[in-house]
Write a protein that holds these residues in place. Sequence first.
Motif, PDB file in Angstrom:
ATOM      1  N   THR A 155      48.409  54.630  67.309  1.00 59.39           N
ATOM      2  CA  THR A 155      47.686  53.381  67.052  1.00 59.39           C
ATOM      3  C   THR A 155      46.360  53.635  66.366  1.00 59.39           C
ATOM      4  OG1 THR A 155      48.721  52.389  69.018  1.00 59.39           O
ATOM      5  CG2 THR A 155      46.758  51.301  68.131  1.00 59.39           C
ATOM      6  N   VAL A 156      45.634  54.650  66.853  1.00 61.06           N
ATOM      7  CA  VAL A 156      44.335  54.976  66.243  1.00 61.06           C
ATOM      8  C   VAL A 156      44.522  55.431  64.800  1.00 61.06           C
ATOM      9  CG1 VAL A 156      42.399  56.585  66.333  1.00 61.06           C
ATOM     10  CG2 VAL A 156      43.204  55.502  68.425  1.00 61.06           C
ATOM     11  N   ALA A 157      45.562  56.252  64.556  1.00 64.08           N
ATOM     12  CA  ALA A 157      45.832  56.702  63.187  1.00 64.08           C
ATOM     13  C   ALA A 157      46.154  55.516  62.283  1.00 64.08           C
ATOM     14  CB  ALA A 157      46.979  57.710  63.179  1.00 64.08           C
ATOM     15  N   ASP A 158      46.944  54.578  62.776  1.00 59.18           N
ATOM     16  CA  ASP A 158      47.274  53.389  61.988  1.00 59.18           C
ATOM     17  C   ASP A 158      46.032  52.555  61.713  1.00 59.18           C
ATOM     18  OD1 ASP A 158      49.324  51.534  60.842  1.00 59.18           O
ATOM     19  OD2 ASP A 158      48.534  50.212  62.397  1.00 59.18           O
ATOM     20  N   ILE A 159      45.192  52.406  62.735  1.00 56.62           N
ATOM     21  CA  ILE A 159      43.960  51.627  62.555  1.00 56.62           C
ATOM     22  C   ILE A 159      43.050  52.307  61.531  1.00 56.62           C
ATOM     23  CG2 ILE A 159      41.841  50.879  63.701  1.00 56.62           C
ATOM     24  CD1 ILE A 159      43.515  50.421  66.219  1.00 56.62           C
ATOM     25  N   ARG A 160      42.952  53.637  61.635  1.00 55.75           N
ATOM     26  CA  ARG A 160      42.112  54.366  60.674  1.00 55.75           C
ATOM     27  C   ARG A 160      42.664  54.226  59.262  1.00 55.75           C
ATOM     28  NH1 ARG A 160      41.063  59.821  64.326  1.00 55.75           N
ATOM     29  NH2 ARG A 160      39.307  58.970  65.546  1.00 55.75           N
ATOM     30  N   ALA A 161      44.003  54.277  59.132  1.00 57.00           N
ATOM     31  CA  ALA A 161      44.603  54.086  57.806  1.00 57.00           C
ATOM     32  C   ALA A 161      44.288  52.691  57.282  1.00 57.00           C
ATOM     33  CB  ALA A 161      46.108  54.318  57.882  1.00 57.00           C
ATOM     34  N   GLN A 162      44.368  51.691  58.181  1.00 54.50           N
ATOM     35  CA  GLN A 162      44.036  50.328  57.774  1.00 54.50           C
ATOM     36  C   GLN A 162      42.565  50.226  57.370  1.00 54.50           C
ATOM     37  OE1 GLN A 162      45.359  47.230  60.466  1.00 54.50           O
ATOM     38  NE2 GLN A 162      47.080  48.458  61.153  1.00 54.50           N
ATOM     39  N   ILE A 163      41.710  50.901  58.138  1.00 47.40           N
ATOM     40  CA  ILE A 163      40.274  50.887  57.817  1.00 47.40           C
ATOM     41  C   ILE A 163      40.040  51.517  56.445  1.00 47.40           C
ATOM     42  CG2 ILE A 163      38.039  51.870  58.456  1.00 47.40           C
ATOM     43  CD1 ILE A 163      38.840  51.523  61.385  1.00 47.40           C
ATOM     44  N   THR A 164      40.755  52.645  56.172  1.00 48.04           N
ATOM     45  CA  THR A 164      40.621  53.299  54.865  1.00 48.04           C
ATOM     46  C   THR A 164      41.048  52.367  53.752  1.00 48.04           C
ATOM     47  OG1 THR A 164      40.999  55.471  55.875  1.00 48.04           O
ATOM     48  CG2 THR A 164      41.335  55.281  53.488  1.00 48.04           C
ATOM     49  N   ARG A 165      42.209  51.691  53.959  1.00 45.90           N
ATOM     50  CA  ARG A 165      42.668  50.752  52.935  1.00 45.90           C
ATOM     51  C   ARG A 165      41.686  49.599  52.765  1.00 45.90           C
ATOM     52  NH1 ARG A 165      47.676  51.852  55.488  1.00 45.90           N
ATOM     53  NH2 ARG A 165      47.554  49.913  56.698  1.00 45.90           N
ATOM     54  N   GLU A 167      38.486  49.684  53.387  1.00 49.05           N
ATOM     55  CA  GLU A 167      37.285  50.189  52.719  1.00 49.05           C
ATOM     56  C   GLU A 167      37.526  50.320  51.220  1.00 49.05           C
ATOM     57  OE1 GLU A 167      36.450  53.786  54.788  1.00 49.05           O
ATOM     58  OE2 GLU A 167      35.174  52.805  56.301  1.00 49.05           O
ATOM     59  N   GLU A 168      38.753  50.777  50.851  1.00 47.86           N
ATOM     60  CA  GLU A 168      39.078  50.851  49.426  1.00 47.86           C
ATOM     61  C   GLU A 168      39.078  49.467  48.798  1.00 47.86           C
ATOM     62  OE1 GLU A 168      42.794  52.821  49.341  1.00 47.86           O
ATOM     63  OE2 GLU A 168      41.964  54.828  49.741  1.00 47.86           O
ATOM     64  N   LEU A 169      39.691  48.503  49.507  1.00 42.92           N
ATOM     65  CA  LEU A 169      39.676  47.130  49.002  1.00 42.92           C
ATOM     66  C   LEU A 169      38.257  46.598  48.889  1.00 42.92           C
ATOM     67  CD1 LEU A 169      42.690  45.592  50.990  1.00 42.92           C
ATOM     68  CD2 LEU A 169      42.588  46.065  48.530  1.00 42.92           C
ATOM     69  N   MET A 170      37.457  46.910  49.896  1.00 43.31           N
ATOM     70  CA  MET A 170      36.068  46.456  49.878  1.00 43.31           C
ATOM     71  C   MET A 170      35.317  47.080  48.711  1.00 43.31           C
ATOM     72  SD  MET A 170      33.257  46.682  52.961  1.00 43.31           S
ATOM     73  CE  MET A 170      33.298  48.476  52.988  1.00 43.31           C
ATOM     74  N   GLY A 171      35.550  48.392  48.492  1.00 38.06           N
ATOM     75  CA  GLY A 171      34.889  49.063  47.374  1.00 38.06           C
ATOM     76  C   GLY A 171      35.296  48.466  46.035  1.00 38.06           C
ATOM     77  N   ARG A 172      36.614  48.193  45.884  1.00 37.08           N
ATOM     78  CA  ARG A 172      37.067  47.595  44.636  1.00 37.08           C
ATOM     79  C   ARG A 172      36.482  46.199  44.445  1.00 37.08           C
ATOM     80  NH1 ARG A 172      42.082  50.156  45.999  1.00 37.08           N
ATOM     81  NH2 ARG A 172      42.936  48.211  46.831  1.00 37.08           N
ATOM     82  N   GLU A 173      36.432  45.439  45.539  1.00 28.77           N
ATOM     83  CA  GLU A 173      35.879  44.081  45.449  1.00 28.77           C
ATOM     84  C   GLU A 173      34.398  44.116  45.107  1.00 28.77           C
ATOM     85  OE1 GLU A 173      35.623  40.051  45.330  1.00 28.77           O
ATOM     86  OE2 GLU A 173      37.407  41.324  45.371  1.00 28.77           O
ATOM     87  N   ILE A 174      33.670  45.056  45.700  1.00 28.35           N
ATOM     88  CA  ILE A 174      32.241  45.171  45.388  1.00 28.35           C
ATOM     89  C   ILE A 174      32.056  45.562  43.926  1.00 28.35           C
ATOM     90  CG2 ILE A 174      30.175  46.536  45.852  1.00 28.35           C
ATOM     91  CD1 ILE A 174      31.031  46.648  48.779  1.00 28.35           C
ATOM     92  N   ALA A 175      32.873  46.533  43.458  1.00 33.06           N
ATOM     93  CA  ALA A 175      32.764  46.967  42.057  1.00 33.06           C
ATOM     94  C   ALA A 175      33.106  45.823  41.117  1.00 33.06           C
ATOM     95  CB  ALA A 175      33.684  48.163  41.810  1.00 33.06           C
ATOM     96  N   ARG A 176      34.171  45.056  41.457  1.00 36.87           N
ATOM     97  CA  ARG A 176      34.548  43.934  40.611  1.00 36.87           C
ATOM     98  C   ARG A 176      33.448  42.886  40.588  1.00 36.87           C
ATOM     99  NH1 ARG A 176      39.613  40.104  42.008  1.00 36.87           N
ATOM    100  NH2 ARG A 176      38.090  39.388  43.557  1.00 36.87           N
ATOM    101  N   SER A 177      32.863  42.631  41.760  1.00 37.35           N
ATOM    102  CA  SER A 177      31.787  41.643  41.829  1.00 37.35           C
ATOM    103  C   SER A 177      30.592  42.086  40.992  1.00 37.35           C
ATOM    104  CB  SER A 177      31.373  41.443  43.290  1.00 37.35           C
ATOM    105  OG  SER A 177      30.253  40.601  43.392  1.00 37.35           O
ATOM    106  N   ILE A 178      30.247  43.370  41.101  1.00 35.80           N
ATOM    107  CA  ILE A 178      29.118  43.882  40.306  1.00 35.80           C
ATOM    108  C   ILE A 178      29.410  43.752  38.817  1.00 35.80           C
ATOM    109  CG2 ILE A 178      27.839  45.977  39.733  1.00 35.80           C
ATOM    110  CD1 ILE A 178      28.131  46.813  42.664  1.00 35.80           C
ATOM    111  N   GLN A 179      30.641  44.094  38.423  1.00 38.28           N
ATOM    112  CA  GLN A 179      31.009  43.993  37.009  1.00 38.28           C
ATOM    113  C   GLN A 179      30.985  42.544  36.527  1.00 38.28           C
ATOM    114  OE1 GLN A 179      31.547  46.607  34.887  1.00 38.28           O
ATOM    115  NE2 GLN A 179      31.483  44.974  33.336  1.00 38.28           N
ATOM    116  N   GLU A 180      31.543  41.649  37.364  1.00 34.03           N
ATOM    117  CA  GLU A 180      31.537  40.239  36.977  1.00 34.03           C
ATOM    118  C   GLU A 180      30.116  39.706  36.850  1.00 34.03           C
ATOM    119  OE1 GLU A 180      33.908  37.994  39.630  1.00 34.03           O
ATOM    120  OE2 GLU A 180      35.823  38.792  38.897  1.00 34.03           O
ATOM    121  N   GLN A 181      29.252  40.099  37.803  1.00 33.11           N
ATOM    122  CA  GLN A 181      27.856  39.667  37.715  1.00 33.11           C
ATOM    123  C   GLN A 181      27.209  40.197  36.446  1.00 33.11           C
ATOM    124  OE1 GLN A 181      25.570  40.084  41.469  1.00 33.11           O
ATOM    125  NE2 GLN A 181      27.543  40.499  42.445  1.00 33.11           N
TER     126      GLN A 181
END
Length: 237
Positions: A155-165, A167-181
């Motif tokens: 369960t912890v491994a799955d949660i960590r994998a979800q957290i990693t995904r 975080e990647e989504l969050m990073g992409r969204e932040i980068a996209r937002s910065i680019q759009e701005q």
Amino acid sequence: MKSMMGFLEKAGLVRAIDGGGADGAPAETTDFQVDPAPEVLPVSKEPMAPVEEQIALSLPDVYAAAGVPVSVYPAEKLLRLVNGLKELPQATVRAAVAAVDESDDTWSIEDPIRDAHFKIQALAAHANALRAGIEQADAETLDRITAVKAREEATVADIRAQITRLEELMGREIARSIQEQADLGAALSSKREAANRLIEQTVVTGNEFKLLVAPFQRSAAPAAAEDPAPPKPSAAA
């Protein structure tokens, strides 16, 4: 021995009965011997109960489950008698027990001894069952703990994998937002520059037109003043 029986009777450990010697007193007794070879209880074919059920058993339940037959003179009764005489020498105790045996024809010393042997076997079997039950409970608990740990790790491994995904989504969204701005800012700057250029051009062109029309506006005013007024109509007309 008569005085011993009187002592036991007063203590409530025996009861007097008719019979015995010529004077009605119990006959003199001697020491006794008991067959040292006890009977063996039949082995139970019932499956071993869970340890939590075994723990809840009372001693009578243990004896009944082991198949201990009901005794006319239970071992516990003899044990109370012997414990009541524990301050006396062993020979005296044995003589007292023999006297009690001789005073009551409803039982013999073999009855409590046989009952004690059966109960010893029942208690030993119960103790062994408790040990086996604890060992089984230990093994089952260890298996459950291992399963719980494995589930936790998965369960912890799955949660960590979800957290990693995430975080990647969050990073992409932040980068996209910065680019759009940045794109929006660049577009606004481009529009502002274009507007400023047009404004500058309009100002320049407007000033040129002002310079163009200025001379004509100054010369047109006197010419208009020199124009003769139209004639008034005559009265005859």
